[in-house]
Design an enzyme around this catalytic site. Structure first.
Site, PDB file in Angstrom:
ATOM      1  N   ASP A 136       0.851  -1.181   0.000  1.00 15.52           N
ATOM      2  CA  ASP A 136       0.000   0.000   0.000  1.00 15.52           C
ATOM      3  C   ASP A 136       0.893   1.241   0.000  1.00 15.52           C
ATOM      4  OD1 ASP A 136      -2.201   1.621   0.100  1.00 15.52           O
ATOM      5  OD2 ASP A 136      -2.754   1.131   2.171  1.00 15.52           O
TER       6      ASP A 136
ATOM      7  N   GLU B 237      -2.555   0.362  -4.411  1.00 18.41           N
ATOM      8  CA  GLU B 237      -2.349  -0.837  -3.600  1.00 18.41           C
ATOM      9  C   GLU B 237      -2.578  -2.098  -4.417  1.00 18.41           C
ATOM     10  OE1 GLU B 237      -5.506  -1.621  -0.635  1.00 18.41           O
ATOM     11  OE2 GLU B 237      -6.502   0.155  -1.447  1.00 18.41           O
TER      12      GLU B 237
END
Length: 219
Positions: free
Chosen positions: A3, A101
């Site tokens: 992420d 992500e």
């Protein structure tokens, strides 16, 4: 789960180093466009309570010195494509789940060895920092759901490893809203049942959950 950290804001700071260390908000300047919302905010801005989806008017109330930057989606999309291409080189299989992500299946190349997966994660973080001058947070776990929770555990620039024999204990303290798919309504319904943490759910009778929530109870 990889992420990127405060992705839009981080890209803007990379493009304009004068913004480094400032409370940067990606969104319309409320002094000119009072209906704008915060798309993302730097960690300096988040210390004042500024969060994504908040109105920019509220953001400037919380932090009058915030610097508002209009979004450049084409730029973010281009940087995202470059990062996903980099991640693809580290994964047996890559599943992007958004512009910032994605999940990396590394079971084959790491042979189930979590120490090797941790080394691989460090290589990924180093490559993103070297090639793109950005940071990311990574969660390593036996399941996608746990890996996503782990990647958020030590943000920014975090690396959290959850081994198979520790996954139950790791997840137990987190609020049920951390479970992907549990929104406000389901969270309130679970709270009515006395289920406020993942640990509460771990201890709850599985069949009762299924009877109360149907297919979502099984999930």
């Amino acid at each position: 789960h990889v992420d990127m950290d405060a992705f839009y804001a981080a890209v803007e700071i990379r493009e304009n180093p004068d913004l480094a260390g400032k409370a940067v908000v990606v969104g319309a300047d409320p002094r000119k466009h009072p209906r704008g919302v915060v798309l993302t905010a730097s960690y300096e801005a988040r210390r004042y309570g500024i969060r994504s989806a908040m109105s920019c008017v509220q953001a400037i109330r919380l932090c009058p010195q915030a610097v508002f930057v209009p979004p450049r989606f084409e730029l973010y999309g281009r940087v995202s494509s470059e990062i996903m291409e980099l991640l693809r080189g580290f994964a047996d299989h890559l599943q992007p789940t958004g512009i910032e992500e994605g999940y990396l299946d590394v079971a084959e190349r790491c042979g189930g060895n979590f120490s090797r997966a941790q080394e691989l994660a460090r290589e990924i973080k180093s490559a993103i920092r070297r090639d793109h001058h950005l940071t990311c947070s990574i969660g390593i776990a036996p399941t996608k759901a746990a890996a996503k929770i782990a990647s958020d555990f030590e943000k920014p620039d975090g690396l959290t490893v959850v081994s198979p024999d520790h996954i139950v204990e790791f997840l137990a303290p987190f609020p049920v809203r951390k479970i992907l798919g549990v929104g406000p309504k389901t969270g309130d319904r679970l709270k009515e049942l006395g289920l406020e943490t993942i640990g509460d759910i771990q201890r709850y009778n599985r069949q009762d959950l299924v009877e109360l929530l149907g297919a979502f109870g099984e999930y």
